[in-house]
Motif scaffolding. Sequence first.
Motif, PDB file in Angstrom:
ATOM      1  N   LEU A 157       0.824  -1.219   0.000  1.00  0.00           N
ATOM      2  CA  LEU A 157       0.000   0.000   0.000  1.00  0.00           C
ATOM      3  C   LEU A 157       0.855   1.265   0.000  1.00  0.00           C
ATOM      4  O   LEU A 157       0.475   2.279  -0.586  1.00  0.00           O
ATOM      5  CB  LEU A 157      -0.945   0.016   1.196  1.00  0.00           C
ATOM      6  N   ASN A 158       2.020   1.179   0.679  1.00  0.00           N
ATOM      7  CA  ASN A 158       2.905   2.360   0.686  1.00  0.00           C
ATOM      8  C   ASN A 158       3.370   2.676  -0.723  1.00  0.00           C
ATOM      9  O   ASN A 158       3.366   3.829  -1.140  1.00  0.00           O
ATOM     10  CB  ASN A 158       4.122   2.123   1.587  1.00  0.00           C
ATOM     11  N   ILE A 160       1.908   1.863  -3.470  1.00  0.00           N
ATOM     12  CA  ILE A 160       0.765   2.354  -4.261  1.00  0.00           C
ATOM     13  C   ILE A 160       0.559   3.833  -3.946  1.00  0.00           C
ATOM     14  O   ILE A 160       0.437   4.664  -4.841  1.00  0.00           O
ATOM     15  CB  ILE A 160      -0.516   1.528  -3.964  1.00  0.00           C
ATOM     16  N   GLU A 161       0.567   4.152  -2.668  1.00  0.00           N
ATOM     17  CA  GLU A 161       0.326   5.546  -2.275  1.00  0.00           C
ATOM     18  C   GLU A 161       1.410   6.477  -2.839  1.00  0.00           C
ATOM     19  O   GLU A 161       1.114   7.560  -3.329  1.00  0.00           O
ATOM     20  CB  GLU A 161       0.256   5.657  -0.748  1.00  0.00           C
ATOM     21  N   GLN A 162       2.656   5.993  -2.785  1.00  0.00           N
ATOM     22  CA  GLN A 162       3.742   6.828  -3.317  1.00  0.00           C
ATOM     23  C   GLN A 162       3.604   7.055  -4.822  1.00  0.00           C
ATOM     24  O   GLN A 162       4.153   8.003  -5.369  1.00  0.00           O
ATOM     25  CB  GLN A 162       5.101   6.157  -3.059  1.00  0.00           C
ATOM     26  N   ILE A 164       0.826   7.667  -6.356  1.00  0.00           N
ATOM     27  CA  ILE A 164      -0.296   8.556  -6.665  1.00  0.00           C
ATOM     28  C   ILE A 164       0.219   9.987  -6.860  1.00  0.00           C
ATOM     29  O   ILE A 164       0.948  10.517  -6.030  1.00  0.00           O
ATOM     30  CB  ILE A 164      -1.358   8.504  -5.542  1.00  0.00           C
ATOM     31  N   THR A 168      -3.018  11.062 -11.312  1.00  0.00           N
ATOM     32  CA  THR A 168      -3.565   9.702 -11.156  1.00  0.00           C
ATOM     33  C   THR A 168      -5.088   9.725 -11.205  1.00  0.00           C
ATOM     34  O   THR A 168      -5.731  10.491 -10.485  1.00  0.00           O
ATOM     35  CB  THR A 168      -3.125   9.086  -9.807  1.00  0.00           C
ATOM     36  N   GLU A 194      -9.368   2.556   2.545  1.00  0.00           N
ATOM     37  CA  GLU A 194      -8.857   3.679   3.350  1.00  0.00           C
ATOM     38  C   GLU A 194      -7.974   4.587   2.506  1.00  0.00           C
ATOM     39  O   GLU A 194      -8.060   5.819   2.564  1.00  0.00           O
ATOM     40  CB  GLU A 194      -8.036   3.135   4.532  1.00  0.00           C
ATOM     41  N   LEU A 195      -7.127   3.932   1.729  1.00  0.00           N
ATOM     42  CA  LEU A 195      -6.211   4.688   0.872  1.00  0.00           C
ATOM     43  C   LEU A 195      -7.006   5.496  -0.178  1.00  0.00           C
ATOM     44  O   LEU A 195      -6.746   6.678  -0.402  1.00  0.00           O
ATOM     45  CB  LEU A 195      -5.265   3.692   0.189  1.00  0.00           C
ATOM     46  N   LYS A 198      -8.595   8.679   0.965  1.00  0.00           N
ATOM     47  CA  LYS A 198      -7.702   9.826   1.153  1.00  0.00           C
ATOM     48  C   LYS A 198      -7.482  10.600  -0.141  1.00  0.00           C
ATOM     49  O   LYS A 198      -6.917  11.686  -0.127  1.00  0.00           O
ATOM     50  CB  LYS A 198      -6.336   9.331   1.671  1.00  0.00           C
ATOM     51  N   HIS A 199      -7.890  10.008  -1.264  1.00  0.00           N
ATOM     52  CA  HIS A 199      -7.630  10.643  -2.565  1.00  0.00           C
ATOM     53  C   HIS A 199      -8.957  10.775  -3.320  1.00  0.00           C
ATOM     54  O   HIS A 199      -9.337   9.878  -4.080  1.00  0.00           O
ATOM     55  CB  HIS A 199      -6.618   9.804  -3.357  1.00  0.00           C
TER      56      HIS A 199
END
Length: 392
Positions: A157-158, A160-162, A164, A168, A194-195, A198-199
């Motif tokens: 997940l980290n 993936i988040e990085q 974005i 995206t 959750e991720l 946040k977006h």
Amino acid sequence: MPGPPSLSHRALALQPSLTLAISARAKALQQQGVDVCSLSAGEPDFGTPEFIVEATIQALRDGITRYGPAAGDPELRAAIAQKLSLENKIPTTADQVLVTNGGKQAIYNLFQVLLNPGDEVIIPAPYWLSYPEIVRLAGGKPVTVRSSASDGFGLDLNLIEQSITSATKVLVLNSPGNPTGRVLCLSELEALAELVRKHPNLMVMSDEIYEYLLEDGESHHSFAAVAPDLRERCFVVNGFAKGWAMTGWRLGYLSGDSTVIKAAAALQSQSTSNVCSFAQRGALAALQGSRDCVRAMAVSYNTRRAELCTGLQQMEGITLVPPRGAFYAFPRLPDAITDSLAFCERALEQEGLAIVPGGAFGDDRCVRLSCAVSRETISEGLSRFQRLLTSP
Ligand code: PLP
């Protein structure tokens, strides 16, 4: 005009599907009399269940042979909406469903209507090989996020988040997944939700085409059911090919926000029009019928997947993350082998073994083997694979 007509940039950039090419090459060699053992198929080895065939023949006899609405027959759209609502726990209405020529066209249409040039789509690797190409065809930029066999192909997940950025637009999920057989569990989907929360501009495409093909003890969860608050941003891709053994029928669907579905239907109306009208009657029969046939096929893949995996796990140098769904195994080759395409070419030439290079799926250290073949073919394929590993 000197020479052949020049192709568009779009056509020049396109990579034809390697899996289809390998299957075709294996078939051609077979027709020439070469003893080919193919574990390359991406399709069920069963015939379509008889009641579906019968319903389709009846539809032909009833004259269901004309153009229909581009978005699909109203009865089929309603039946798909009902299936999504009841089985997948995603409340859906018929106007939120588009019937497409396979899951592939559902993905194609979605990206065509969502993406502008430069928009980014996050694709966790290993991935089904058509995703990046379909994104590029729509002018988008595929952004792959690595995972590796050594950590179980887990979604990071980290990472993936990085990945974005402000560009995206979509995150691709595929569970059960091709080629790894990875199945996303409830807690992973919740963490993903959750991720996504946040977006607020991030959308999700959830490809659930292997939903019925699960190991004992696994269950399928739809992302949109796990995160009802994200439903407007979530699109489901599914189809009849894998669960009901209907690959050649070309029947899939896209579901989600009705404005997007309407745009995708407009696109379809100017490209392929409706999916074959009598084939849609077969799909309707499939949905209305019992799922016993689907379950029986899934049980048979489970037996064969286990045999394939046991054979692979006994081989020195092979790392296998046990697949929990779909009908593939995606072993990592011994360290000395770093070019999966060269390995697969050697496999075909030297042993007549057709398997698919992992490079096509975003991991050049692996190869994909299918268990949707007879047990004899699996056993013979394993022997040939073992010989390849031990010969230079
Ligand atoms: N999605 C995945 C993950 C697949 O593996 C495939 C086919 O191999 C598809 C979608 C498309 O299936 P179809 O277009 O045959 O319905």
